[in-house]
Motif scaffolding. Structure first.
Motif, PDB file in Angstrom:
ATOM      1  N   GLU A  44       0.810  -1.234   0.000  1.00 17.01           N
ATOM      2  CA  GLU A  44       0.000   0.000   0.000  1.00 17.01           C
ATOM      3  C   GLU A  44       0.834   1.271   0.000  1.00 17.01           C
ATOM      4  O   GLU A  44       0.430   2.266  -0.578  1.00 17.01           O
ATOM      5  N   SER A  45       1.980   1.258   0.631  1.00 16.53           N
ATOM      6  CA  SER A  45       2.811   2.464   0.674  1.00 16.53           C
ATOM      7  C   SER A  45       3.434   2.774  -0.686  1.00 16.53           C
ATOM      8  O   SER A  45       4.011   3.837  -0.868  1.00 16.53           O
ATOM      9  N   GLN A  46       3.294   1.858  -1.647  1.00 14.90           N
ATOM     10  CA  GLN A  46       3.893   2.050  -2.973  1.00 14.90           C
ATOM     11  C   GLN A  46       2.855   2.363  -4.050  1.00 14.90           C
ATOM     12  O   GLN A  46       3.131   2.279  -5.234  1.00 14.90           O
ATOM     13  N   ARG A  47       1.655   2.766  -3.635  1.00 10.14           N
ATOM     14  CA  ARG A  47       0.596   3.076  -4.583  1.00 10.14           C
ATOM     15  C   ARG A  47       1.009   4.203  -5.532  1.00 10.14           C
ATOM     16  O   ARG A  47       0.714   4.157  -6.715  1.00 10.14           O
ATOM     17  N   TRP A  48       1.678   5.229  -5.011  1.00 12.68           N
ATOM     18  CA  TRP A  48       2.125   6.340  -5.872  1.00 12.68           C
ATOM     19  C   TRP A  48       3.566   6.161  -6.314  1.00 12.68           C
ATOM     20  O   TRP A  48       3.918   6.498  -7.440  1.00 12.68           O
ATOM     21  N   PHE A  49       4.387   5.734  -5.424  1.00 10.39           N
ATOM     22  CA  PHE A  49       5.811   5.543  -5.735  1.00 10.39           C
ATOM     23  C   PHE A  49       6.144   4.081  -5.555  1.00 10.39           C
ATOM     24  O   PHE A  49       6.284   3.630  -4.427  1.00 10.39           O
ATOM     25  N   PRO A  50       6.222   3.294  -6.561  1.00 19.34           N
ATOM     26  CA  PRO A  50       6.350   3.583  -7.979  1.00 19.34           C
ATOM     27  C   PRO A  50       5.149   3.171  -8.838  1.00 19.34           C
ATOM     28  O   PRO A  50       5.212   3.263 -10.051  1.00 19.34           O
ATOM     29  N   TYR A  51       4.023   2.721  -8.218  1.00 13.73           N
ATOM     30  CA  TYR A  51       2.960   2.142  -9.051  1.00 13.73           C
ATOM     31  C   TYR A  51       2.411   3.131 -10.082  1.00 13.73           C
ATOM     32  O   TYR A  51       2.012   2.739 -11.172  1.00 13.73           O
ATOM     33  N   GLU A  52       2.428   4.408  -9.754  1.00 13.55           N
ATOM     34  CA  GLU A  52       1.941   5.423 -10.689  1.00 13.55           C
ATOM     35  C   GLU A  52       2.682   5.351 -12.030  1.00 13.55           C
ATOM     36  O   GLU A  52       2.063   5.339 -13.093  1.00 13.55           O
ATOM     37  N   VAL A  53       4.007   5.273 -11.995  1.00 11.81           N
ATOM     38  CA  VAL A  53       4.746   5.230 -13.260  1.00 11.81           C
ATOM     39  C   VAL A  53       4.617   3.871 -13.950  1.00 11.81           C
ATOM     40  O   VAL A  53       4.679   3.782 -15.173  1.00 11.81           O
ATOM     41  N   VAL A  54       4.428   2.826 -13.168  1.00 12.34           N
ATOM     42  CA  VAL A  54       4.213   1.493 -13.750  1.00 12.34           C
ATOM     43  C   VAL A  54       2.908   1.504 -14.551  1.00 12.34           C
ATOM     44  O   VAL A  54       2.859   1.022 -15.687  1.00 12.34           O
ATOM     45  N   GLU A  55       1.855   2.072 -13.970  1.00  6.62           N
ATOM     46  CA  GLU A  55       0.586   2.177 -14.701  1.00  6.62           C
ATOM     47  C   GLU A  55       0.741   3.018 -15.958  1.00  6.62           C
ATOM     48  O   GLU A  55       0.223   2.650 -17.023  1.00  6.62           O
ATOM     49  N   LEU A  56       1.444   4.130 -15.849  1.00  5.09           N
ATOM     50  CA  LEU A  56       1.680   4.962 -17.030  1.00  5.09           C
ATOM     51  C   LEU A  56       2.414   4.175 -18.113  1.00  5.09           C
ATOM     52  O   LEU A  56       2.070   4.242 -19.295  1.00  5.09           O
ATOM     53  N   GLY A  57       3.415   3.424 -17.706  1.00  2.00           N
ATOM     54  CA  GLY A  57       4.191   2.630 -18.654  1.00  2.00           C
ATOM     55  C   GLY A  57       3.383   1.543 -19.320  1.00  2.00           C
ATOM     56  O   GLY A  57       3.629   1.186 -20.480  1.00  2.00           O
ATOM     57  N   ALA A  58       2.396   0.997 -18.627  1.00  2.00           N
ATOM     58  CA  ALA A  58       1.556  -0.068 -19.185  1.00  2.00           C
ATOM     59  C   ALA A  58       0.467   0.473 -20.102  1.00  2.00           C
ATOM     60  O   ALA A  58      -0.182  -0.297 -20.802  1.00  2.00           O
ATOM     61  N   HIS A  59       0.284   1.777 -20.131  1.00  2.00           N
ATOM     62  CA  HIS A  59      -0.757   2.382 -20.965  1.00  2.00           C
ATOM     63  C   HIS A  59      -0.230   2.955 -22.269  1.00  2.00           C
ATOM     64  O   HIS A  59      -1.019   3.282 -23.159  1.00  2.00           O
ATOM     65  N   HIS A  60       1.077   3.098 -22.387  1.00  2.06           N
ATOM     66  CA  HIS A  60       1.599   3.798 -23.556  1.00  2.06           C
ATOM     67  C   HIS A  60       2.849   3.103 -24.095  1.00  2.06           C
ATOM     68  O   HIS A  60       3.881   3.099 -23.436  1.00  2.06           O
ATOM     69  N   LEU A  61       2.733   2.550 -25.274  1.00  2.00           N
ATOM     70  CA  LEU A  61       3.866   1.903 -25.939  1.00  2.00           C
ATOM     71  C   LEU A  61       4.659   2.959 -26.694  1.00  2.00           C
ATOM     72  O   LEU A  61       4.112   3.660 -27.547  1.00  2.00           O
ATOM     73  N   GLN A  62       5.936   3.068 -26.358  1.00  2.00           N
ATOM     74  CA  GLN A  62       6.825   3.986 -27.061  1.00  2.00           C
ATOM     75  C   GLN A  62       7.818   3.153 -27.859  1.00  2.00           C
ATOM     76  O   GLN A  62       8.463   2.252 -27.310  1.00  2.00           O
ATOM     77  N   ILE A  63       7.912   3.459 -29.148  1.00  2.00           N
ATOM     78  CA  ILE A  63       8.818   2.725 -30.022  1.00  2.00           C
ATOM     79  C   ILE A  63      10.241   2.836 -29.461  1.00  2.00           C
ATOM     80  O   ILE A  63      10.694   3.911 -29.076  1.00  2.00           O
TER      81      ILE A  63
END
Length: 122
Positions: A44-63
């Motif tokens: 639970e203490s990792q909901r924002w750090f780092p899960y936020e960027v993990v979710e962002l990374g799973a939503h956007h494929l960058q070549i």
């Protein structure tokens, strides 16, 4: 071997910087902890750090960053399975992201497909 465990320092830094570089060092330290010491499981203490960027990374494929996208996708799927992520509907995510998954190299696409199958979304 688990793809998540093969993450490189550059890939980890890339993921950590996905929130426009905000708090990149904090995200990176938290990602190290999750991957190296917690086996890819979040608390639970990792909901924002780092899960936020993990979710962002799973939503956007960058070549050029396909591995990072897949690593984030695997972490999200596993977080749903573990009950940490209660907001993501994997059936919906799979449908929504299918066109991006088909853009991946075959080996990475197979890894994503296998992880969805483990989650009952095969």
């Amino acid at each position: 071997m688990d793809l998540v465990r093969t993450i490189t320092g550059d890939e980890l830094s890339f993921i950590a910087g996905l929130d426009y570089g905000q708090d990149q060092d904090r995200h990176e330290s938290a990602l190290h902890l999750v991957i190296d010491q917690q086996g890819g499981q979040f608390n639970e203490s990792q909901r924002w750090f780092p899960y936020e960027v993990v979710e962002l990374g799973a939503h956007h494929l960058q070549i050029g960053h396909e591995r990072e996208f897949v690593i984030c996708t695997l972490l999200v799927i596993r977080s749903v399975i573990a009950g940490f992520d209660k907001a993501t509907d994997l059936a919906e995510k799979k449908i929504t992201m299918e066109s991006r998954y088909r853009m991946l190299p075959v080996g990475l696409r197979e890894v994503v497909d296998a992880e969805y199958a483990v989650a009952g979304q095969g």
